[in-house]
Design an enzyme around this catalytic site. Structure first.
Site, PDB file in Angstrom:
ATOM      1  N   ARG A  16       0.828  -1.209   0.000  1.00 52.42           N
ATOM      2  CA  ARG A  16       0.000   0.000   0.000  1.00 52.42           C
ATOM      3  C   ARG A  16       0.867   1.266   0.000  1.00 52.42           C
ATOM      4  NH1 ARG A  16      -5.525  -0.122   1.322  1.00 52.42           N
ATOM      5  NH2 ARG A  16      -6.342  -2.126   0.728  1.00 52.42           N
ATOM      6  N   ARG A  28      -3.911   6.768   0.608  1.00 48.86           N
ATOM      7  CA  ARG A  28      -4.434   7.994   1.235  1.00 48.86           C
ATOM      8  C   ARG A  28      -3.488   8.684   2.195  1.00 48.86           C
ATOM      9  NH1 ARG A  28      -9.624   4.851   2.966  1.00 48.86           N
ATOM     10  NH2 ARG A  28      -7.904   3.391   2.949  1.00 48.86           N
ATOM     11  N   ARG A  31      -7.318  11.585  -5.870  1.00 48.04           N
ATOM     12  CA  ARG A  31      -8.491  10.805  -5.454  1.00 48.04           C
ATOM     13  C   ARG A  31      -9.760  11.646  -5.424  1.00 48.04           C
ATOM     14  NH1 ARG A  31     -12.329   8.444  -4.721  1.00 48.04           N
ATOM     15  NH2 ARG A  31     -12.884   6.807  -3.240  1.00 48.04           N
ATOM     16  N   ASP A  53      -6.769  -2.773  -7.696  1.00 48.40           N
ATOM     17  CA  ASP A  53      -7.288  -3.386  -6.484  1.00 48.40           C
ATOM     18  C   ASP A  53      -7.512  -4.872  -6.730  1.00 48.40           C
ATOM     19  OD1 ASP A  53      -8.300  -2.383  -3.697  1.00 48.40           O
ATOM     20  OD2 ASP A  53      -9.632  -4.007  -4.313  1.00 48.40           O
ATOM     21  N   TYR A  58     -14.608 -12.181   0.058  1.00 53.81           N
ATOM     22  CA  TYR A  58     -15.280 -10.895  -0.189  1.00 53.81           C
ATOM     23  C   TYR A  58     -16.567 -11.103  -0.997  1.00 53.81           C
ATOM     24  CZ  TYR A  58     -11.646  -7.720   1.525  1.00 53.81           C
ATOM     25  OH  TYR A  58     -10.783  -7.015   2.311  1.00 53.81           O
TER      26      TYR A  58
HETATM   27  O1  CP3 Z   1       0.438   0.807  -3.612  1.00 52.45           O
HETATM   28  C1  CP3 Z   1      -0.483  -0.009  -3.528  1.00 52.45           C
HETATM   29  O2  CP3 Z   1      -0.399  -1.079  -2.889  1.00 52.45           O
HETATM   30  C2  CP3 Z   1      -1.774   0.360  -4.227  1.00 52.45           C
HETATM   31  C3  CP3 Z   1      -2.477  -0.723  -4.935  1.00 52.45           C
HETATM   32  C4  CP3 Z   1      -3.409  -1.549  -4.064  1.00 52.45           C
HETATM   33  C5  CP3 Z   1      -4.671  -1.116  -3.542  1.00 52.45           C
HETATM   34  N1  CP3 Z   1      -5.270  -2.190  -2.943  1.00 52.45           N
HETATM   35  C6  CP3 Z   1      -5.237   0.235  -3.670  1.00 52.45           C
HETATM   36  C7  CP3 Z   1      -6.344   0.663  -2.788  1.00 52.45           C
HETATM   37  C8  CP3 Z   1      -3.247  -2.883  -3.690  1.00 52.45           C
HETATM   38  C9  CP3 Z   1      -2.051  -3.790  -3.937  1.00 52.45           C
HETATM   39  C10 CP3 Z   1      -4.433  -3.268  -3.007  1.00 52.45           C
HETATM   40  C11 CP3 Z   1      -4.659  -4.640  -2.511  1.00 52.45           C
HETATM   41  C12 CP3 Z   1      -5.864  -4.924  -1.720  1.00 52.45           C
HETATM   42  N2  CP3 Z   1      -7.118  -4.428  -1.864  1.00 52.45           N
HETATM   43  C13 CP3 Z   1      -5.903  -5.894  -0.686  1.00 52.45           C
HETATM   44  C14 CP3 Z   1      -4.758  -6.779  -0.252  1.00 52.45           C
HETATM   45  C15 CP3 Z   1      -3.808  -6.063   0.654  1.00 52.45           C
HETATM   46  C16 CP3 Z   1      -4.199  -6.053   2.085  1.00 52.45           C
HETATM   47  O3  CP3 Z   1      -4.331  -4.917   2.608  1.00 52.45           O
HETATM   48  O4  CP3 Z   1      -4.360  -7.099   2.701  1.00 52.45           O
HETATM   49  C17 CP3 Z   1      -7.216  -5.909  -0.181  1.00 52.45           C
HETATM   50  C18 CP3 Z   1      -7.724  -6.789   0.939  1.00 52.45           C
HETATM   51  C19 CP3 Z   1      -7.986  -4.984  -0.945  1.00 52.45           C
HETATM   52  C20 CP3 Z   1      -9.436  -4.691  -0.841  1.00 52.45           C
HETATM   53  C21 CP3 Z   1      -9.701  -3.293  -0.461  1.00 52.45           C
HETATM   54  N3  CP3 Z   1      -9.434  -2.211  -1.261  1.00 52.45           N
HETATM   55  C22 CP3 Z   1     -10.290  -2.821   0.726  1.00 52.45           C
HETATM   56  C23 CP3 Z   1     -10.732  -3.699   1.876  1.00 52.45           C
HETATM   57  C24 CP3 Z   1     -10.355  -1.445   0.612  1.00 52.45           C
HETATM   58  C25 CP3 Z   1     -11.038  -0.501   1.590  1.00 52.45           C
HETATM   59  C26 CP3 Z   1     -10.226  -0.318   2.788  1.00 52.45           C
HETATM   60  C27 CP3 Z   1      -9.312   0.836   2.581  1.00 52.45           C
HETATM   61  O5  CP3 Z   1      -8.116   0.681   2.819  1.00 52.45           O
HETATM   62  O6  CP3 Z   1      -9.846   1.870   2.192  1.00 52.45           O
HETATM   63  C28 CP3 Z   1      -9.774  -1.067  -0.621  1.00 52.45           C
HETATM   64  C29 CP3 Z   1      -9.636   0.308  -1.151  1.00 52.45           C
HETATM   65  C30 CP3 Z   1      -8.292   0.719  -1.674  1.00 52.45           C
HETATM   66  N4  CP3 Z   1      -7.464  -0.056  -2.440  1.00 52.45           N
HETATM   67  C31 CP3 Z   1      -7.702   2.011  -1.506  1.00 52.45           C
HETATM   68  C32 CP3 Z   1      -6.481   1.969  -2.201  1.00 52.45           C
HETATM   69  C33 CP3 Z   1      -5.506   3.094  -2.391  1.00 52.45           C
HETATM   70  C34 CP3 Z   1      -8.315   3.194  -0.789  1.00 52.45           C
HETATM   71  C35 CP3 Z   1      -9.476   3.668  -1.559  1.00 52.45           C
HETATM   72  C36 CP3 Z   1      -9.747   5.146  -1.479  1.00 52.45           C
HETATM   73  O7  CP3 Z   1      -8.858   5.985  -1.731  1.00 52.45           O
HETATM   74  O8  CP3 Z   1     -10.909   5.490  -1.276  1.00 52.45           O
END
Ligand code: CP3
Length: 346
Positions: free
Chosen positions: A26, A30, A39, A76, A152
Site C-alpha cells: 500500500r 491515502r 483521489r 485493487d 469478499y
Molecule cells: O500501492 C499499492 O499497494 C496500491 C495498490 C493496491 C490497492 N489495494 C489500492 C487501494 C493494492 C495492492 C491493493 C490490494 C488490496 N485491496 C488488498 C490486499 C492487501 C491487504 O491490505 O491485505 C485488499 C484486501 C484490498 C481490498 C480493499 N481495497 C479494501 C478492503 C479497501 C477498503 C479499505 C481501505 O483501505 O480503504 C480497498 C480500497 C483501496 N485499495 C484504496 C487503495 C488506495 C483506498 C481507496 C480510497 O482511496 O478510497
C-alpha cells in the site's frame, strides 16, 4: 526489459545483500497528500482504477517521493469480482460493498465465466507504468488469492469474522470448491495478462487466510494457491516470473507455506515474529515482518524496531524490506521517508 541485477531481483534470487531492496505494501494511498489530490477528482474508487493514466501517476508517486526499489501496479484485488458481475462499490469509511454478493449455490451456477478482456484497463495501466519506470525498478503485478476473493464475494463486504462466508463454505462445500476453482482460473488468466503487459513480479494477497483453522486453510486457501502457482510456473509466459505470497497470519504450520505454496518469496505478516528462518533458508526469499503501527511512534522507536528486524534478517539469503501489512492512512509520509533512510544507513 528489467535489469536482472536490480536489488529486488537479486533478493528474489535468494542472494544475501548488504542493503535489502525496499518497497511497501500500500505504498500508494491515502496517507500521501499527492494521492488525496488525485483521489478527490473521482467519486468512485473503481472509476479511478479504470483510468490507466491516473493509475500510472499514482503508482509512480511513492517511487518519486521515497526512491523505492520496486513499484506496484495501482489497482485493487476486487477487479475480478467486479468483472464477474458482483457489482463492487467502495463506500467511504466502510470499504468494499457488493451489490450482488454470492448468497446461495445458484448464484455460483449463474456467475459469468471470467473474460480476461474485461480487465484491459488493468493491463494498460501495467504497460503505462512499466514504460515510465527506469529499467532498474521492477514492477509488481498482483491479484487476490482465490480464497480471499471468494471471502469478499460471499460476505459482500469487509467483516471482522466473515461469519456468512464460513457458514456458506460449511453448508455448500462442493459449490464453494467449484467457485474457488473458477477464481483460480480467473487469477491465472489475469496475472498472465499482467505479465504480458509488462509486470516483472507477481504478488498474491491472501489477506483473509487468518479466518480459517488449519484444516480449512489447507482445503480452501492453500490448495488453490498451490494450483495457481503451479499453473503460472507451467505457462510459457509466466514460468520465469517470481511469485511472492502474502498470507495474513495463516493458522498452518509455517513449513506448509514454505513447501506447499509454490511461491518464490513469502511476505511475513507483522505478528509472525517467531517464523523460523532456518526452515525457509535457501528455499524461499522472505519479505516484510515489521509492524506498520511502529510508524505512528517517535523516530527513535522507529529506528529501534527497524534495527531489530534488520538484525534478524541480516544473514538471510534473500530478504526484501517491507512492512508486515499495508501502510494505513494515518501514517505520516515523513516517517516512510525516515524508515527508508534507516534501512539504507544500517
Ligand atoms: O500501492 C499499492 O499497494 C496500491 C495498490 C493496491 C490497492 N489495494 C489500492 C487501494 C493494492 C495492492 C491493493 C490490494 C488490496 N485491496 C488488498 C490486499 C492487501 C491487504 O491490505 O491485505 C485488499 C484486501 C484490498 C481490498 C480493499 N481495497 C479494501 C478492503 C479497501 C477498503 C479499505 C481501505 O483501505 O480503504 C480497498 C480500497 C483501496 N485499495 C484504496 C487503495 C488506495 C483506498 C481507496 C480510497 O482511496 O478510497
Amino acid at each position: 526489459m528489467t535489469n536482472s541485477n536490480s536489488l529486488f531481483f537479486r533478493a528474489l534470487n535468494k542472494e544475501g545483500l548488504k542493503t535489502p531492496p525496499i518497497w511497501y505494501m500500500r505504498q500508494a494511498g491515502r496517507y500521501m497528500p499527492e494521492y488525496r489530490a488525485v483521489r478527490k477528482k473521482f467519486n468512485n474508487f473503481l472509476d479511478m482504477c479504470k483510468n490507466p493514466d491516473v493509475c500510472c501517476e499514482l503508482a509512480l508517486q511513492p517511487i518519486n517521493a521515497f526512491d523505492l526499489d520496486a513499484a506496484i501496479l495501482f489497482s485493487d484485488i476486487l477487479t475480478i469480482p467486479d468483472a464477474l458481475g458482483l457489482g463492487v462499490n467502495f463506500v467511504e469509511n466502510e470499504g468494499p460493498v457488493f451489490k450482488n454478493p454470492i448468497n446461495n449455490s445458484k448464484d455460483i451456477d449463474n456467475l459469468n465465466i471470467f473474460n480476461p478482456d474485461e480487465l484491459k484497463y488493468v493491463y494498460q495501466a501495467v504497460t503505462n507504468i512499466k514504460n515510465s519506470l527506469s529499467n532498474n525498478i521492477p514492477l509488481i503485478g498482483f491479484s487476490g488469492s482465490p480464497w480471499t476473493l471468494a471471502a469478499y464475494s460471499i460476505e459482500g463486504k469487509s467483516s471482522k469474522d466473515f461469519k456468512k462466508t464460513l457458514n456458506f463454505i460449511n453448508e455448500n462445500t462442493n459449490k464453494s470448491h467449484i467457485f474457488l476453482n473458477a477464481l483460480t482460473d480467473a487469477c491465472f488468466l489475469y496475472l498472465r495478462e499482467q505479465v504480458k503487459a509488462g509486470a516483472d513480479v507477481i504478488q498474491i494477497f491472501d489477506s483473509w487466510a487468518n479466518i480459517l483453522d488449519e484444516n480449512r486453510f489447507n482445503e480452501f486457501s492453500m490448495q488453490y494457491i498451490n494450483k495457481l502457482t503451479y499453473a503460472l510456473k507451467n505457462d510459457k509466459v509466466t514460468s520465469k516470473t517470481p511469485i511472492i505470497l502474502f498470507s495474513r497470519d495463516p493458522k498452518c504450520n509455517n513449513q506448509t507455506l514454505v513447501n506447499n505454496s509454490g511461491a518464490d518469496c513469502l511476505s511475513l505478516y507483522w505478528n509472525m515474529q517467531d517464523f523460523d528462518l532456518n526452515i525457509a533458508r535457501n528455499k524461499v526469499s522472505l519479505q516484510g515482518n515489521l509492524d506498520p503501527r511502529i510508524l505512528l511512534e517517535p523516530k527513535d522507536k522507529i529506528k529501534y524496531q527497524t534495527h531489530k528486524i534488520l538484525d534478524k534478517f541480516k544473514d538471510y539469503p534473500g530478504y526484501i524490506f517491507n512492512l508486515g501489512h499495508g501502510i494505513t492512512p494515518d501514517i505520516n509520509p515523513d516517517n516512510i521517508k525516515y524508515l527508508t533512510e534507516v534501512v539504507r544507513e544500517y
